[in-house]
Design an enzyme around this catalytic site. Sequence first.
Site, mmCIF file in Angstrom:
data_model
loop_
_atom_site.group_PDB
_atom_site.id
_atom_site.type_symbol
_atom_site.label_atom_id
_atom_site.label_comp_id
_atom_site.label_asym_id
_atom_site.label_seq_id
_atom_site.Cartn_x
_atom_site.Cartn_y
_atom_site.Cartn_z
ATOM 1 N N LYS A 156 7.964 -6.045 -3.943
ATOM 2 C CA LYS A 156 7.444 -5.762 -2.588
ATOM 3 C C LYS A 156 6.462 -6.847 -2.144
ATOM 4 O O LYS A 156 6.568 -7.381 -1.047
ATOM 5 C CB LYS A 156 6.724 -4.390 -2.562
ATOM 6 C CG LYS A 156 7.590 -3.236 -3.046
ATOM 7 C CD LYS A 156 6.851 -1.914 -3.024
ATOM 8 C CE LYS A 156 5.666 -1.814 -3.978
ATOM 9 N NZ LYS A 156 6.022 -1.811 -5.411
ATOM 10 N N ARG A 186 3.969 -11.010 -15.072
ATOM 11 C CA ARG A 186 3.409 -11.419 -13.783
ATOM 12 C C ARG A 186 2.001 -12.019 -13.910
ATOM 13 O O ARG A 186 1.178 -11.542 -14.678
ATOM 14 C CB ARG A 186 3.314 -10.210 -12.851
ATOM 15 C CG ARG A 186 2.511 -10.516 -11.581
ATOM 16 C CD ARG A 186 2.621 -9.446 -10.544
ATOM 17 N NE ARG A 186 2.227 -8.141 -11.011
ATOM 18 C CZ ARG A 186 2.363 -7.046 -10.287
ATOM 19 N NH1 ARG A 186 2.913 -7.112 -9.085
ATOM 20 N NH2 ARG A 186 1.975 -5.894 -10.772
ATOM 21 N N ARG A 208 -3.269 -8.655 -13.886
ATOM 22 C CA ARG A 208 -3.862 -7.375 -13.486
ATOM 23 C C ARG A 208 -4.104 -6.468 -14.680
ATOM 24 O O ARG A 208 -3.318 -6.445 -15.628
ATOM 25 C CB ARG A 208 -2.926 -6.666 -12.501
ATOM 26 C CG ARG A 208 -3.157 -7.093 -11.080
ATOM 27 C CD ARG A 208 -2.103 -6.652 -10.123
ATOM 28 N NE ARG A 208 -1.685 -5.272 -10.217
ATOM 29 C CZ ARG A 208 -0.799 -4.715 -9.405
ATOM 30 N NH1 ARG A 208 -0.258 -5.441 -8.421
ATOM 31 N NH2 ARG A 208 -0.443 -3.465 -9.541
ATOM 32 N N ARG A 265 2.660 4.503 -14.086
ATOM 33 C CA ARG A 265 2.946 4.088 -12.699
ATOM 34 C C ARG A 265 4.371 4.464 -12.314
ATOM 35 O O ARG A 265 4.629 4.912 -11.200
ATOM 36 C CB ARG A 265 2.735 2.575 -12.537
ATOM 37 C CG ARG A 265 1.263 2.199 -12.482
ATOM 38 C CD ARG A 265 1.033 0.749 -12.845
ATOM 39 N NE ARG A 265 1.522 -0.205 -11.874
ATOM 40 C CZ ARG A 265 1.607 -1.513 -12.106
ATOM 41 N NH1 ARG A 265 1.248 -2.012 -13.279
ATOM 42 N NH2 ARG A 265 2.041 -2.329 -11.177
ATOM 43 N N ARG A 306 2.935 6.258 -0.164
ATOM 44 C CA ARG A 306 3.405 6.540 -1.520
ATOM 45 C C ARG A 306 3.535 8.031 -1.780
ATOM 46 O O ARG A 306 3.906 8.423 -2.881
ATOM 47 C CB ARG A 306 2.383 5.999 -2.509
ATOM 48 C CG ARG A 306 2.719 4.634 -3.069
ATOM 49 C CD ARG A 306 1.514 4.228 -3.879
ATOM 50 N NE ARG A 306 1.851 3.452 -5.013
ATOM 51 C CZ ARG A 306 1.742 2.133 -5.067
ATOM 52 N NH1 ARG A 306 1.366 1.460 -4.016
ATOM 53 N NH2 ARG A 306 2.025 1.498 -6.179
#
Length: 218
Positions: free
Chosen positions: A14, A127, A161, A172, A88
């Site tokens: 996203k 990431r 992160r 998550r 969400r």
Amino acid sequence: MINIILLGPPGAGKGTQARKLVDDRGMVQLSTGDMLREAMAAGTEMGRRVADVMSRGELVTDEIVIGLIEEKITGGQGAGFIFDGFPRTLPQADALGELLTRRGLRLDAVIEMRVDDAALVARITGRFTCGACGEVYHDATHPTAKPGVCDVCGSTDMRRRADDNEDSLKLRLMEYYKKTAPLIGYYYARGDLFTVDGLGEIDAVGAEITRIIDARCC
Ligand code: AP5
């Protein structure tokens, strides 16, 4: 002007696609995840309240994120808004609908990015992001040209992160399937839902999203 939601599990791409739309079309990215991380980095009271919840991988309260979005939508802006990671939950979706109506805006498309769980684990654990300009990279699929140096701004401030680990990701994903996936039916019923294969190459996914946007806005 076109307003869209990018909907998908953690790591679906996203943020990556939102940044392309900002660069290519001048749209405005509204990422509740980024706003919450900024509040944490700034050490605000709200930032301190959400820090533990976020690092565990749970959702923060609807009230907080709806408030954040409300502050940002003060009217029509440029080429339109990209809602990235918001809504969400069903109450967030209702709140966004009401907010857009109050501001005289409409939602043009909800783009669901579909990626299987195995690929999400690989994407999230690889990431890293430039702390200066926010460019998103990946150890294997999108490394920097020069190790440790941002291709876009030249910064060497590369960050990972706190919630990008396998334990947080499990939670998550559970939050996504339990609370966010019902939005797929919610927007399908309104005729606003479009689905793209998020497993393709970044540019191929981007081309598919552009095709949907062009068909909706003109
Ligand atoms: P948030 O920051 O929104 O995180 P997320 O939804 O978990 O999504 P990510 O940012 O992890 O993934 P992404 O889909 O943007 O993927 P990306 O493009 O980076 O939320 C974090 C937390 O904040 C939540 O857990 C919650 O606590 C809280 N929160 C936020 N919003 C909230 C809300 N509305 N309500 C309640 N709580 C909220 O890509 C990932 C990696 O894959 C990158 O390395 C990238 O280079 C790579 N990649 C991308 N596309 C491709 C591709 N096509 N092929 C190969 N690699 C790719």
